[in-house]
Design a protein around this motif. Structure first.
Motif, short mmCIF file in Angstrom:
data_model
loop_
_atom_site.label_atom_id
_atom_site.label_comp_id
_atom_site.label_asym_id
_atom_site.label_seq_id
_atom_site.Cartn_x
_atom_site.Cartn_y
_atom_site.Cartn_z
N ALA A 1 8.41 -3.67 -10.33
CA ALA A 1 7.97 -4.66 -9.65
C ALA A 1 7.76 -5.42 -10.73
O ALA A 1 7.95 -7.17 -10.21
N LEU A 2 8.10 -5.76 -12.09
CA LEU A 2 8.12 -6.90 -12.14
C LEU A 2 8.74 -6.34 -13.91
O LEU A 2 8.13 -4.90 -14.07
N ARG A 3 9.50 -7.11 -14.51
CA ARG A 3 10.09 -6.78 -16.18
C ARG A 3 9.94 -7.69 -16.30
O ARG A 3 9.61 -8.76 -16.83
N ASP B 1 14.54 -9.73 -28.52
CA ASP B 1 14.92 -9.00 -29.27
C ASP B 1 15.46 -7.67 -28.06
O ASP B 1 16.65 -6.68 -28.77
N GLY B 2 15.36 -7.87 -27.07
CA GLY B 2 15.84 -7.26 -26.04
C GLY B 2 15.04 -6.57 -25.67
O GLY B 2 15.49 -5.44 -24.28
N SER B 3 14.45 -6.18 -26.30
CA SER B 3 13.13 -5.31 -26.13
C SER B 3 12.36 -5.77 -24.95
O SER B 3 12.61 -6.69 -24.29
N GLY B 4 11.47 -4.34 -24.66
CA GLY B 4 10.45 -5.30 -23.85
C GLY B 4 10.02 -4.42 -22.27
O GLY B 4 10.18 -2.83 -22.64
N PHE B 5 9.10 -4.32 -21.12
CA PHE B 5 8.66 -2.85 -20.90
C PHE B 5 8.66 -3.53 -19.12
O PHE B 5 8.76 -4.36 -18.68
N GLU C 1 15.46 -0.91 -25.03
CA GLU C 1 16.96 -2.08 -25.12
C GLU C 1 16.96 -2.18 -23.82
O GLU C 1 17.46 -1.26 -22.37
N LEU C 2 16.84 -3.21 -22.57
CA LEU C 2 16.30 -3.18 -21.35
C LEU C 2 17.93 -3.92 -21.12
O LEU C 2 17.81 -4.37 -21.91
#
Length: 286
Positions: A97-99, A104-108, A83-84
């Motif tokens: 540096a980058l998102r 669904d609101g997740s990510g890296f 969850e970001l």
């Protein structure tokens, strides 16, 4: 620096978490991270990820026919978040540096510590458009990279084996750490000239390369992204272990320092008991 085994584990991890899911936002935070501007990053937003591949140390996320290609460099890393934060990140002096955000609101997050910023992100139609990918040599774990292919890669080289193993245009994915590990497994001096390798030594070096990288990939397989750094460090036998006992013979692991890096080796296992005091002053050992 993440090398082939860690990037391969990241590829598998991201393949399980990204493929079939939609990218909603890609937000560069550090100006230095983005190396291409056409197509713009927004072109990948709203697209579904169809594949995650690896080219040497490069990660390649495919979505909507475009490729988000990333090199983590020496101090970069990928942090997965279930969850970001809802608020967009603010540019600043932090490591972010980058998102990349999924539907669904997740990510890296891609992060990079230190003042030297080398982490690189390219958005291209074809990975071969990225110069660092286009110049890569063969993947050392590919099925067709047999002993004959290895010998062909080394043919004509007239430099020390340590440098040859690290040259991405010869063999893709091996860096400072795993070249130390491969040479220790092969019981070979890092300063040995490639042209002095005999047939039997080439056999030994090839087997050490395949087994060292293959074992590291297996150790990393299935681990979450956040655990890969510690797994790499725990699996290294000589690299980063200056002053410790060699796990094979018990001799003290020694180091040769350079301006921005160092190598580690075991004198008993690799150099006939002779310590290499300095790269510029040491003789090439057979």
């Amino acid at each position: 620096m993440p090398e082939l085994p860690e990037v391969e584990a990241l590829r598998e991890f991201l393949g399980a978490h990204l493929v079939g899911r939609q990218i909603t936002r890609v937000m560069p935070v550090a100006i230095s991270v983005l190396k291409t501007y056409d197509p713009p990053l927004g072109a990948v937003e709203g697209k579904t990820v169809t594949a995650v591949d690896r080219h040497g140390k490069w990660l390649d996320i495919t979505a909507g026919g475009l490729h988000l290609v990333t090199h983590l460099s020496r101090a970069g890393w990928l942090q997965w978040k279930d969850e970001l934060p809802a608020a967009p990140p603010r540019p600043g002096k932090g490591p972010l540096a980058l998102r990349t955000v999924l539907a669904d609101g997740s990510g890296f997050d891609l992060t990079e510590v230190g003042t030297t910023k080398r982490l690189a992100v390219h958005l291209v139609h074809d990975p071969a458009e990225v110069p660092g990918v286009a110049r890569l040599g063969p993947d050392p774990l590919a099925e067709d990279f047999d002993r004959a292919a290895f010998a062909a890669v080394l043919a004509g080289e007239r430099r020390q084996i340590k440098g040859a193993l690290r040259d991405q245009s010869l063999i893709a994915g091996i860096g400072n750490a795993y070249s130390d590990e491969i040479l220790h497994a092969a019981k070979m001096s890092p300063f040995k000239p490639v042209q002095n390798l005999g047939e039997a030594e080439t056999d030994v070096l090839y087997e050490a390369l395949r087994s060292t990288l293959g074992d590291a990939v297996e150790r990393s397989r299935g681990l979450a992204a956040g655990r890969l750094k510690s797994e790499k460090k725990s699996g290294l036998r000589v690299h980063g272990r200056t002053g410790e006992a060699c796990p094979v013979c018990g001799d003290t692991i020694r180091e040769v320092s350079y301006s921005d890096s160092s190598l580690q080796y075991c004198p008993t296992c690799q150099t006939g008991g002779k310590p290499l005091a300095d790269r510029r002053l040491s003789r090439l050992l057979k």
